[in-house]
Design a protein around this motif. Structure first.
Motif, PDB file in Angstrom:
ATOM      1  N   ALA A 118     -29.285  86.553   5.620  1.00 22.81           N
ATOM      2  CA  ALA A 118     -30.727  86.428   5.718  1.00 22.81           C
ATOM      3  C   ALA A 118     -30.694  84.881   4.813  1.00 22.81           C
ATOM      4  CB  ALA A 118     -31.988  87.134   4.225  1.00 22.81           C
ATOM      5  N   GLU A 119     -29.932  84.542   4.934  1.00 27.47           N
ATOM      6  CA  GLU A 119     -30.369  82.686   3.928  1.00 27.47           C
ATOM      7  C   GLU A 119     -29.768  81.787   5.246  1.00 27.47           C
ATOM      8  OE1 GLU A 119     -31.312  79.250   1.371  1.00 27.47           O
ATOM      9  OE2 GLU A 119     -32.235  81.645   1.826  1.00 27.47           O
ATOM     10  N   LEU A 120     -29.308  82.383   5.814  1.00 26.43           N
ATOM     11  CA  LEU A 120     -28.534  81.500   7.251  1.00 26.43           C
ATOM     12  C   LEU A 120     -29.436  81.430   7.961  1.00 26.43           C
ATOM     13  CD1 LEU A 120     -24.770  81.832   7.258  1.00 26.43           C
ATOM     14  CD2 LEU A 120     -25.882  80.586   6.901  1.00 26.43           C
ATOM     15  N   ASP A 121     -29.840  82.025   8.624  1.00 23.89           N
ATOM     16  CA  ASP A 121     -30.663  82.885   9.595  1.00 23.89           C
ATOM     17  C   ASP A 121     -32.519  82.377   9.279  1.00 23.89           C
ATOM     18  OD1 ASP A 121     -29.841  84.681  11.169  1.00 23.89           O
ATOM     19  OD2 ASP A 121     -30.501  86.643  10.263  1.00 23.89           O
ATOM     20  N   ARG A 122     -32.125  82.097   7.900  1.00 18.73           N
ATOM     21  CA  ARG A 122     -33.558  80.741   7.550  1.00 18.73           C
ATOM     22  C   ARG A 122     -32.776  79.333   7.427  1.00 18.73           C
ATOM     23  NH1 ARG A 122     -35.904  78.077   2.993  1.00 18.73           N
ATOM     24  NH2 ARG A 122     -33.883  78.146   2.113  1.00 18.73           N
ATOM     25  N   LEU A 123     -32.132  79.378   7.021  1.00 19.28           N
ATOM     26  CA  LEU A 123     -31.853  78.113   7.200  1.00 19.28           C
ATOM     27  C   LEU A 123     -31.882  77.463   8.997  1.00 19.28           C
ATOM     28  CD1 LEU A 123     -29.028  77.600   4.424  1.00 19.28           C
ATOM     29  CD2 LEU A 123     -31.201  76.878   4.401  1.00 19.28           C
ATOM     30  N   GLY A 132     -35.153  77.569  10.577  1.00 23.21           N
ATOM     31  CA  GLY A 132     -35.787  76.042   9.338  1.00 23.21           C
ATOM     32  C   GLY A 132     -35.808  74.611   9.504  1.00 23.21           C
ATOM     33  N   GLY A 133     -34.628  74.682  10.629  1.00 24.97           N
ATOM     34  CA  GLY A 133     -34.278  73.851  11.036  1.00 24.97           C
ATOM     35  C   GLY A 133     -33.099  73.121  10.494  1.00 24.97           C
ATOM     36  N   PHE A 134     -32.676  73.432  10.066  1.00 29.39           N
ATOM     37  CA  PHE A 134     -30.816  72.917   9.492  1.00 29.39           C
ATOM     38  C   PHE A 134     -29.864  73.315  10.419  1.00 29.39           C
ATOM     39  CE2 PHE A 134     -33.616  73.411   5.319  1.00 29.39           C
ATOM     40  CZ  PHE A 134     -32.523  72.709   4.930  1.00 29.39           C
ATOM     41  N   ARG A 135     -29.163  72.820  11.003  1.00 28.88           N
ATOM     42  CA  ARG A 135     -28.392  72.782  11.929  1.00 28.88           C
ATOM     43  C   ARG A 135     -26.831  72.779  11.589  1.00 28.88           C
ATOM     44  NH1 ARG A 135     -32.417  73.816  14.170  1.00 28.88           N
ATOM     45  NH2 ARG A 135     -33.201  71.983  15.618  1.00 28.88           N
ATOM     46  N   GLY A 136     -26.392  72.847   9.951  1.00 30.20           N
ATOM     47  CA  GLY A 136     -25.329  72.836   9.314  1.00 30.20           C
ATOM     48  C   GLY A 136     -25.412  73.243   7.989  1.00 30.20           C
ATOM     49  N   ARG A 140     -25.358  81.128  14.851  1.00 25.23           N
ATOM     50  CA  ARG A 140     -26.720  80.794  14.567  1.00 25.23           C
ATOM     51  C   ARG A 140     -26.193  79.026  14.890  1.00 25.23           C
ATOM     52  NH1 ARG A 140     -25.171  84.541  10.803  1.00 25.23           N
ATOM     53  NH2 ARG A 140     -26.431  85.781  10.212  1.00 25.23           N
ATOM     54  N   GLY A 141     -25.877  79.064  15.771  1.00 28.66           N
ATOM     55  CA  GLY A 141     -25.576  77.969  16.017  1.00 28.66           C
ATOM     56  C   GLY A 141     -26.183  76.444  15.720  1.00 28.66           C
ATOM     57  N   MET A 142     -24.949  76.907  14.264  1.00 25.41           N
ATOM     58  CA  MET A 142     -24.732  76.106  13.354  1.00 25.41           C
ATOM     59  C   MET A 142     -23.283  75.335  13.076  1.00 25.41           C
ATOM     60  SD  MET A 142     -27.450  78.228   9.715  1.00 25.41           S
ATOM     61  CE  MET A 142     -26.713  76.266   9.280  1.00 25.41           C
ATOM     62  N   HIS A 143     -23.228  74.124  12.649  1.00 21.42           N
ATOM     63  CA  HIS A 143     -21.603  73.961  12.540  1.00 21.42           C
ATOM     64  C   HIS A 143     -21.188  73.773  10.769  1.00 21.42           C
ATOM     65  CE1 HIS A 143     -24.443  70.030  11.535  1.00 21.42           C
ATOM     66  NE2 HIS A 143     -23.385  69.873  11.077  1.00 21.42           N
TER      67      HIS A 143
END
Length: 292
Positions: A107-112, A115-119, A147-150
Protein backbone atom coordinates in the motif's frame (compact mmCIF):
# COMPACT_ATOMS: atom_id res chain seq x y z
CA UNK A 1 16.07 28.44 13.35
CA UNK A 2 19.55 27.47 12.07
CA UNK A 3 21.23 28.54 15.35
CA UNK A 4 24.77 27.14 15.20
CA UNK A 5 23.95 24.37 12.73
CA UNK A 6 26.34 24.30 9.76
CA UNK A 7 25.11 25.60 6.42
CA UNK A 8 26.00 22.91 3.88
CA UNK A 9 25.34 25.01 0.76
CA UNK A 10 26.59 28.28 -0.72
CA UNK A 11 23.84 30.87 -0.45
CA UNK A 12 24.94 32.94 -3.45
CA UNK A 13 26.56 30.59 -6.01
CA UNK A 14 28.24 32.14 -8.99
CA UNK A 15 26.48 31.87 -12.33
CA UNK A 16 27.50 28.94 -14.49
CA UNK A 17 29.06 29.50 -17.90
CA UNK A 18 27.14 26.53 -19.33
CA UNK A 19 24.02 26.97 -21.45
CA UNK A 20 21.89 23.95 -20.68
CA UNK A 21 19.40 22.47 -23.14
CA UNK A 22 15.69 23.01 -22.61
CA UNK A 23 14.32 20.41 -20.23
CA UNK A 24 17.60 19.90 -18.35
CA UNK A 25 17.25 17.94 -15.12
CA UNK A 26 19.01 17.90 -11.78
CA UNK A 27 18.51 14.24 -10.89
CA UNK A 28 20.03 14.19 -7.43
CA UNK A 29 19.43 16.77 -4.71
CA UNK A 30 17.89 16.95 -1.25
CA UNK A 31 15.82 19.20 0.99
CA UNK A 32 16.37 19.79 4.71
CA UNK A 33 13.38 21.23 6.54
CA UNK A 34 12.59 23.86 7.45
CA UNK A 35 12.62 22.09 10.79
CA UNK A 36 9.74 24.18 12.13
CA UNK A 37 7.51 22.42 9.61
CA UNK A 38 9.43 19.22 8.80
CA UNK A 39 11.31 18.07 11.91
CA UNK A 40 14.52 16.14 11.47
CA UNK A 41 14.54 12.45 12.39
CA UNK A 42 15.84 11.90 15.91
CA UNK A 43 18.08 9.08 14.68
CA UNK A 44 19.86 11.27 12.11
CA UNK A 45 23.54 11.83 12.90
CA UNK A 46 23.65 14.77 10.50
CA UNK A 47 22.36 18.00 12.07
CA UNK A 48 22.60 20.60 9.29
CA UNK A 49 21.04 24.00 8.87
CA UNK A 50 17.78 24.18 6.94
CA UNK A 51 17.99 23.87 3.16
CA UNK A 52 14.38 24.50 2.12
CA UNK A 53 12.70 23.99 -1.22
CA UNK A 54 12.71 27.73 -1.96
CA UNK A 55 16.52 27.76 -1.94
CA UNK A 56 16.62 24.74 -4.23
CA UNK A 57 14.12 26.32 -6.63
CA UNK A 58 16.19 29.53 -6.69
CA UNK A 59 19.34 27.58 -7.58
CA UNK A 60 17.56 25.76 -10.40
CA UNK A 61 16.01 28.93 -11.78
CA UNK A 62 19.40 30.64 -11.73
CA UNK A 63 21.24 27.84 -13.50
CA UNK A 64 18.64 26.83 -16.09
CA UNK A 65 17.26 23.61 -14.60
CA UNK A 66 13.71 22.78 -15.69
CA UNK A 67 13.25 19.36 -14.06
CA UNK A 68 14.38 17.75 -10.85
CA UNK A 69 14.50 14.53 -8.85
CA UNK A 70 14.62 15.13 -5.10
CA UNK A 71 16.13 12.26 -3.13
CA UNK A 72 14.81 11.83 0.41
CA UNK A 73 17.57 12.47 2.92
CA UNK A 74 18.30 10.45 6.02
CA UNK A 75 17.90 13.75 7.87
CA UNK A 76 14.15 13.12 7.57
CA UNK A 77 14.25 9.32 7.77
CA UNK A 78 11.31 7.42 6.30
CA UNK A 79 8.96 10.42 6.53
CA UNK A 80 8.99 11.52 2.89
CA UNK A 81 6.57 14.42 3.32
CA UNK A 82 9.28 17.06 2.84
CA UNK A 83 9.84 15.74 -0.68
CA UNK A 84 6.11 15.42 -1.31
CA UNK A 85 5.70 19.07 -0.36
CA UNK A 86 8.36 20.18 -2.83
CA UNK A 87 6.96 18.04 -5.63
CA UNK A 88 3.53 19.56 -5.06
CA UNK A 89 4.99 23.05 -5.45
CA UNK A 90 6.27 22.27 -8.95
CA UNK A 91 3.99 19.44 -10.09
CA UNK A 92 5.17 17.20 -12.90
CA UNK A 93 8.56 18.88 -13.19
CA UNK A 94 9.79 17.73 -9.77
CA UNK A 95 9.75 14.03 -8.89
CA UNK A 96 11.19 12.00 -6.02
CA UNK A 97 13.17 9.03 -4.76
CA UNK A 98 12.03 7.83 -1.35
CA UNK A 99 13.56 6.21 1.68
CA UNK A 100 11.62 3.24 3.02
CA UNK A 101 12.26 0.11 5.06
CA UNK A 102 12.97 -3.08 3.09
CA UNK A 103 9.61 -4.51 4.18
CA UNK A 104 7.64 -1.46 3.06
CA UNK A 105 4.02 -2.42 2.48
CA UNK A 106 2.43 -2.75 -0.94
CA UNK A 107 0.00 0.00 0.00
CA UNK A 108 2.82 2.41 0.80
CA UNK A 109 4.67 1.54 -2.41
CA UNK A 110 1.46 2.20 -4.35
CA UNK A 111 1.04 5.55 -2.60
CA UNK A 112 4.63 6.58 -3.28
CA UNK A 113 4.50 5.54 -6.93
CA UNK A 114 1.22 7.36 -7.55
CA UNK A 115 2.60 10.42 -5.75
CA UNK A 116 5.57 10.87 -8.06
CA UNK A 117 8.29 8.80 -6.42
CA UNK A 118 10.24 6.87 -9.04
CA UNK A 119 12.52 4.80 -6.83
CA UNK A 120 13.61 3.68 -3.37
CA UNK A 121 17.13 4.38 -2.12
CA UNK A 122 19.27 2.22 0.15
CA UNK A 123 22.54 3.33 1.71
CA UNK A 124 25.61 1.21 2.29
CA UNK A 125 27.83 3.91 3.78
CA UNK A 126 29.60 3.92 7.14
CA UNK A 127 28.00 7.22 8.20
CA UNK A 128 24.44 6.16 7.34
CA UNK A 129 22.02 3.50 8.63
CA UNK A 130 22.55 0.17 6.82
CA UNK A 131 20.53 -0.77 3.77
CA UNK A 132 18.62 -3.92 2.89
CA UNK A 133 20.35 -7.30 2.89
CA UNK A 134 20.53 -9.63 -0.10
CA UNK A 135 17.30 -11.48 0.68
CA UNK A 136 15.44 -8.24 1.27
CA UNK A 137 16.64 -6.74 -2.02
CA UNK A 138 15.62 -9.90 -3.87
CA UNK A 139 12.14 -9.72 -2.34
CA UNK A 140 11.70 -5.99 -2.96
CA UNK A 141 13.02 -5.81 -6.54
CA UNK A 142 10.01 -7.37 -8.34
CA UNK A 143 7.65 -5.25 -6.24
CA UNK A 144 9.43 -2.10 -7.40
CA UNK A 145 9.50 -3.27 -10.99
CA UNK A 146 5.75 -3.90 -10.97
CA UNK A 147 5.19 -0.25 -10.04
CA UNK A 148 7.64 1.26 -12.50
CA UNK A 149 10.07 2.13 -9.72
CA UNK A 150 13.81 1.55 -9.55
CA UNK A 151 16.33 0.66 -6.88
CA UNK A 152 18.90 3.34 -6.03
CA UNK A 153 22.14 2.25 -4.34
CA UNK A 154 24.57 4.49 -2.45
CA UNK A 155 27.59 2.47 -1.39
CA UNK A 156 31.20 2.56 -0.30
CA UNK A 157 33.51 1.86 -3.27
CA UNK A 158 35.01 -1.14 -1.48
CA UNK A 159 31.57 -2.78 -1.65
CA UNK A 160 31.04 -2.45 -5.41
CA UNK A 161 32.45 -5.83 -6.36
CA UNK A 162 30.49 -7.67 -3.66
CA UNK A 163 27.26 -5.77 -4.24
CA UNK A 164 27.56 -6.35 -7.98
CA UNK A 165 27.05 -10.06 -7.44
CA UNK A 166 23.63 -9.24 -6.05
CA UNK A 167 22.64 -6.30 -8.23
CA UNK A 168 23.31 -7.86 -11.63
CA UNK A 169 20.63 -10.51 -11.07
CA UNK A 170 17.85 -8.26 -9.75
CA UNK A 171 14.77 -7.96 -11.99
CA UNK A 172 14.58 -4.17 -11.66
CA UNK A 173 16.41 -1.09 -12.90
CA UNK A 174 19.32 -0.26 -10.57
CA UNK A 175 20.82 3.23 -10.28
CA UNK A 176 24.29 3.64 -8.74
CA UNK A 177 24.87 6.90 -6.88
CA UNK A 178 27.78 9.30 -7.29
CA UNK A 179 29.95 7.23 -9.69
CA UNK A 180 30.16 4.56 -7.00
CA UNK A 181 31.84 7.02 -4.59
CA UNK A 182 35.17 6.00 -6.10
CA UNK A 183 38.39 7.59 -4.84
CA UNK A 184 39.77 9.38 -7.89
CA UNK A 185 43.24 9.58 -6.37
CA UNK A 186 43.55 5.82 -6.93
CA UNK A 187 43.19 6.22 -10.71
CA UNK A 188 41.16 4.48 -13.40
CA UNK A 189 43.00 1.16 -13.11
CA UNK A 190 42.15 0.66 -9.45
CA UNK A 191 39.97 -2.35 -8.63
CA UNK A 192 37.07 -0.22 -7.39
CA UNK A 193 36.67 1.75 -10.60
CA UNK A 194 37.13 -1.33 -12.77
CA UNK A 195 34.48 -3.16 -10.73
CA UNK A 196 32.13 -0.22 -11.28
CA UNK A 197 32.66 -0.31 -15.05
CA UNK A 198 31.90 -4.04 -15.14
CA UNK A 199 28.74 -3.51 -13.10
CA UNK A 200 27.58 -0.71 -15.41
CA UNK A 201 27.87 -3.03 -18.41
CA UNK A 202 24.74 -4.80 -17.13
CA UNK A 203 21.84 -3.60 -19.25
CA UNK A 204 19.62 -2.68 -16.28
CA UNK A 205 22.26 -0.78 -14.28
CA UNK A 206 22.45 3.04 -14.57
CA UNK A 207 24.81 5.54 -12.97
CA UNK A 208 24.40 8.99 -11.49
CA UNK A 209 27.43 11.03 -12.49
CA UNK A 210 26.89 13.34 -9.55
CA UNK A 211 29.51 13.64 -6.84
CA UNK A 212 32.57 14.26 -9.02
CA UNK A 213 33.64 16.81 -6.40
CA UNK A 214 33.23 14.19 -3.65
CA UNK A 215 35.34 11.68 -5.51
CA UNK A 216 38.14 14.21 -5.95
CA UNK A 217 40.86 15.21 -3.52
CA UNK A 218 41.51 18.49 -5.33
CA UNK A 219 40.00 21.94 -5.53
CA UNK A 220 37.83 22.91 -8.52
CA UNK A 221 37.91 21.90 -11.35
CA UNK A 222 38.54 18.49 -9.67
CA UNK A 223 41.03 17.41 -12.33
CA UNK A 224 41.64 13.95 -10.85
CA UNK A 225 37.96 12.92 -10.88
CA UNK A 226 36.59 14.53 -14.05
CA UNK A 227 38.27 12.06 -16.47
CA UNK A 228 36.77 9.09 -14.60
CA UNK A 229 33.31 10.60 -14.68
CA UNK A 230 33.72 11.40 -18.37
CA UNK A 231 34.75 7.80 -19.03
CA UNK A 232 31.52 6.54 -17.45
CA UNK A 233 29.46 8.93 -19.59
CA UNK A 234 31.25 7.82 -22.75
CA UNK A 235 30.91 4.12 -21.85
CA UNK A 236 27.16 4.15 -21.11
CA UNK A 237 25.86 7.41 -22.65
CA UNK A 238 22.24 6.21 -22.60
CA UNK A 239 22.28 5.15 -18.91
CA UNK A 240 23.67 8.18 -17.10
CA UNK A 241 21.99 11.11 -15.34
CA UNK A 242 23.51 14.11 -13.55
CA UNK A 243 22.80 15.86 -10.27
CA UNK A 244 24.09 18.62 -8.02
CA UNK A 245 23.80 16.70 -4.73
CA UNK A 246 22.65 20.04 -3.27
CA UNK A 247 22.82 20.92 -0.38
CA UNK A 248 25.93 18.73 -0.21
CA UNK A 249 25.45 16.79 3.05
CA UNK A 250 28.55 15.34 4.73
CA UNK A 251 30.88 17.05 2.25
CA UNK A 252 34.59 16.74 3.00
CA UNK A 253 35.28 20.47 3.43
CA UNK A 254 33.35 23.70 3.05
CA UNK A 255 30.45 23.19 0.60
CA UNK A 256 31.31 23.47 -3.09
CA UNK A 257 30.11 26.40 -5.17
CA UNK A 258 27.32 25.07 -7.36
CA UNK A 259 28.47 27.28 -10.22
CA UNK A 260 31.68 25.21 -10.29
CA UNK A 261 29.69 21.99 -10.42
CA UNK A 262 27.54 23.16 -13.33
CA UNK A 263 30.70 24.19 -15.18
CA UNK A 264 31.88 20.56 -15.04
CA UNK A 265 28.99 19.34 -17.20
CA UNK A 266 30.59 19.91 -20.64
CA UNK A 267 33.80 18.35 -19.32
CA UNK A 268 32.04 15.09 -18.44
CA UNK A 269 29.57 15.12 -21.37
CA UNK A 270 31.93 16.15 -24.12
CA UNK A 271 29.71 16.04 -27.20
CA UNK A 272 26.37 17.62 -27.97
CA UNK A 273 24.80 14.17 -28.14
CA UNK A 274 26.19 13.19 -24.74
CA UNK A 275 25.02 16.47 -23.21
CA UNK A 276 21.48 16.10 -24.56
CA UNK A 277 21.28 12.50 -23.34
CA UNK A 278 22.73 13.23 -19.90
CA UNK A 279 20.66 16.29 -19.09
CA UNK A 280 17.37 15.68 -20.95
CA UNK A 281 16.75 12.41 -22.78
CA UNK A 282 17.98 9.97 -20.13
CA UNK A 283 16.12 11.67 -17.26
CA UNK A 284 12.92 11.58 -19.31
CA UNK A 285 13.44 7.87 -19.98
CA UNK A 286 14.36 6.88 -16.42
CA UNK A 287 11.95 9.08 -14.47
CA UNK A 288 9.15 9.43 -17.05
CA UNK A 289 9.01 13.22 -16.95
CA UNK A 290 6.26 14.76 -18.98
CA UNK A 291 7.14 16.84 -22.01
CA UNK A 292 7.75 20.52 -21.37
Amino acid sequence: MNEDRPLTWVEFPRQTQVNLPVGAADCHCHIFGPRARFPFAQASKLKPADAPKEALFALHDQMGIDRCVIVQSGVHGFDNTVVEDAMAARPGRYLGVALAPPDVSDAELDRLALGGFRGIRFNYMAHLPPGADEAQLAALAPRLQARGMHLQIHMEPALIETMALILVDLPVTVVIDHVGRIDATLGRDHAHFQALLRLLDAAHVWCKVSGTERNSNLAPPYADAVPLTAEVVARIPDKVVWGTDWPHPNYRTDPPNDGDLFDLIPQIAQTDAQLQALMVDNPVKLYRFKEI
